[in-house]
Enzyme design. Structure first.
Site, PDB file in Angstrom:
ATOM      1  CB  CYS A 137      -1.002  -0.052   1.146  1.00  0.00           C
ATOM      2  SG  CYS A 137      -2.454   0.955   0.801  1.00  0.00           S
ATOM      3  CG  HIS A 187      -3.607  -3.515   3.278  1.00  0.00           C
ATOM      4  ND1 HIS A 187      -2.510  -3.100   3.996  1.00  0.00           N
ATOM      5  CD2 HIS A 187      -4.227  -2.397   2.849  1.00  0.00           C
ATOM      6  CE1 HIS A 187      -2.485  -1.773   4.028  1.00  0.00           C
ATOM      7  NE2 HIS A 187      -3.503  -1.325   3.336  1.00  0.00           N
ATOM      8  CD  GLU A 218      -1.255  -6.315   5.200  1.00  0.00           C
ATOM      9  OE1 GLU A 218      -1.077  -6.579   3.991  1.00  0.00           O
ATOM     10  OE2 GLU A 218      -1.389  -5.147   5.633  1.00  0.00           O
TER      11      GLU A 218
HETATM   12  N1  GLN Z   1      -1.750   6.679   3.044  1.00  0.00           N
HETATM   13  C1  GLN Z   1      -1.912   5.984   1.820  1.00  0.00           C
HETATM   14  C2  GLN Z   1      -3.274   6.202   1.182  1.00  0.00           C
HETATM   15  O1  GLN Z   1      -4.197   6.607   1.858  1.00  0.00           O
HETATM   16  C3  GLN Z   1      -1.662   4.501   2.004  1.00  0.00           C
HETATM   17  C4  GLN Z   1      -2.627   3.853   2.958  1.00  0.00           C
HETATM   18  C5  GLN Z   1      -2.157   2.507   3.444  1.00  0.00           C
HETATM   19  O2  GLN Z   1      -0.979   2.190   3.406  1.00  0.00           O
HETATM   20  N2  GLN Z   1      -3.076   1.711   3.942  1.00  0.00           N
HETATM   21  O3  GLN Z   1      -3.440   5.956   0.025  1.00  0.00           O
END
Ligand code: GLN
Length: 548
Positions: free
Chosen positions: A386, A520, A522
């Site tokens: 992410c 994600h 995970e």
């Molecule tokens: N801050 C980034 C976004 O909002 C990544 C978010 C995250 O890593 N879950 O896109």
């Protein structure tokens, strides 16, 4: 109305917080499942936030996201990892959600002029939630967050008391998790805090049926009898929950202590039917026979609060299981990597794989970019998740494409928002629209989305599929306009949204293992079904360790 055979087990906690109630609930779910029962787990959180989505990871730890896009408590991650049952929006409720629901009903005029009160209106709303979305499950395990005696949890305790009374002994069971502190100087386990906690519960009208006692040493039989005597229970209903070497030993250990047996006895279920715990025995065997260790460096901002990375840590461990190797994690504070005086070679000495996980905000982001640069230049397996993927895009853009001022609009005004605010996208609810003034709560791109994998890429060979579905939680997105510049210089977007507009996965084919994902992974890994990206990443790290 709910099916007439489902059994409800309410799990409360006493004495102190952090007893591992969530894990205990998840383990109980897994052993009942091993006995052939269909289970569902729910969590009631007494705090006033509508959900943990807007809470700092320092306060709350990880925010676990479900397929249907709910931001929930990290315990739901334990539930899903131990039972394999995908968690849902309807599995987690907070005081905030209950009250906002009751108040909006009141505004609509649903209560026909009544004075709205905690009992019955709030407790009714809680009971409605507990009984909602139950289908053909044999058991619903319902964990109440916090510790008995907290002001916030009183309506929840009252609601489960009422359900106990309404559905009766044959349909409900109260399991209370407590702590027996070991006083070293006296060489003794103390039962008094447990007695007090049970008294507190009894004062609220609940007699626990089973006690699960956390302890660092075995509980002598006479202590069990003493607890039973004072707490109005049979000694066999006092179950020892000894500290375990690994959380994946816990289902077997609870079974050996008779937890599932007591639950089945309570509900007059077949006691001869023994659980099939082979899944857990197998994991324990792999753990015991694993050889060698790979060292994984995690570059993050919340390294002093590792609960913020709960699912990530577990997934790395699952990757170790599939490669039959031990994994050791080194936490690297991203802000430290911003120190110009630092010898970065020392930080990453002996590290076989680097992960930059999800994150938010500018603080520490330059350090993450430095860590990614180190992995890319030194051919160390790299996995960006992410925010980690977004920072890998910035690293490549600045250092290879020479887009020196490439940035993310998350960091404030920029003339080159290579990572920009996502303002319009297609979800299964239809077209979603946002702007910079939208509310923060519940408005990210959340939950499961499909992703198309390009043929002949590393990710396609890892997943061995063309279309995958993974869970998202982010507000910003990589700008695909510069795709050809990236491709020309060796970074490809090997996974795209089905609309072919949103880059979901990147990789560098000339690097031994360099993958960034906008989602994600995970959140979907299980000990008995490790996520393929984590298995492959740990394999690459293992190969790297052999080169060192
Ligand atoms: N801050 C980034 C976004 O909002 C990544 C978010 C995250 O890593 N879950 O896109």
């Amino acid at each position: 109305m709910i099916n007439s055979t489902v059994k409800l087990v309410f799990i409360t906690g006493g004495v102190v917080s952090s007893l591992g109630k969530g894990l205990a609930s998840a383990c109980l779910g897994s052993i009942l499942q091993a006995r052939g029962y269909k289970v569902k787990l729910k969590k009631l959180d007494p705090y006033l936030n509508v959900d943990p989505g807007t809470m700092s990871p320092y306060q709350h730890g990880e925010c676990y996201v479900t397929d249907d896009g709910a931001e929930t408590d990290l315990d739901l991650g334990h539930y899903e990892r131990f039972t394999g049952v995908p968690a849902k929006n309807s599995d987690n409720i907070t005081t905030g959600k209950i009250y906002s629901n009751v108040i909006s009903r009141e505004r609509r005029g649903d209560y026909l002029g009544a004075t709205i009160q905690v009992i019955p209106h709030v407790t009714d709303a809680i009971k409605e939630f507990i009984l909602s979305d139950i289908n053909d499950e044999d058991f619903v395990l319902c964990e109440i967050g916090g510790t008995v005696g907290d002001i916030e949890s009183l309506p929840f305790i009252e609601a489960i008391r009422q359900l106990g009374n309404e559905l009766g002994f044959s349909r409900t069971c109260f399991l209370h998790v407590t702590l027996l502190p070991f006083i070293k100087t006296a060489g003794e386990l103390k039962t008094k805090p447990t007695q007090h906690s049970v008294k507190e519960l009894q004062g609220m009208g609940i007699q626990p049926d089973i006690l699960l006692c956390r302890t660092e040493v075995e509980i002598p039989e006479e202590q069990k009898s003493k607890i039973a005597l004072f707490c109005n229970l049979k000694p066999e209903s006092v179950i020892e929950a000894l500290d375990a070497k690994s959380i994946y030993h816990v289902p077997i250990s609870y079974h050996n202590q008779g937890l599932d047996n007591q639950i089945c006895k309570h509900f007059h279920l077949d006691l001869d039917k023994k659980p099939d715990l082979s899944r857990w025995l197998n994991i324990n065997k792999i753990q015991e026979t694993s050889e060698g260790t790979v060292n994984i460096g995690i570059v993050g901002k919340y390294t002093s609060m590792v609960d913020a990375y709960k699912s990530l840590i577990e997934s790395i461990f699952h990757g170790g299981l599939s490669n039959k190797v031990n994994v050791s994690i080194k936490w690297i504070d991203s802000e430290e990597l911003e120190n110009k005086e630092l010898n970065i070679n020392n930080v990453f000495k002996d590290i076989n794989g680097i992960i930059v996980p999800g994150g938010f905000g500018f603080r520490g982001s330059e350090g993450k970019i430095n860590g990614i640069n180190y992995a890319r230049v030194n051919n160390i397996p790299f996995f960006g998740i992410c925010f980690g993927m977004q920072m890998a895009v910035l690293e490549f853009a600045r250092n290879i494409l020479k887009f020196k001022n490439a940035s993310s609009s998350e960091f404030g005004k920029t003339d080159f928002p290579l990572i920009g605010l996502l303002t319009e996208w297609q979800s299964n609810k239809g077209i979603e629209k946002r702007n910079k003034d939208s509310n923060l709560g519940g408005t990210m791109r959340l939950g499961a989305y499909d992703c198309k994998l390009s043929k002949g890429t590393l990710v396609q060979s890892i997943y061995n599929q063309d279309i995958i579905s993974e869970r998202h939680r982010h507000r910003y997105e990589v700008n695909y306009e510069f795709n050809s510049d990236f491709e020309k210089h060796g970074m490809i977007f090997s996974g795209m949204s089905p609309s072919m507009t949103l880059p979901e996965i990147l990789e560098i084919p000339s690097h031994p293992w360099f993958i960034g994902v906008q989602f994600h992974p995970e959140l979907k890994s299980k000990p008995f079904d490790p996520h393929p990206l984590f298995s492959s990443f740990i394999e690459a790290a293992l190969n790297n360790s052999r080169l060192l």
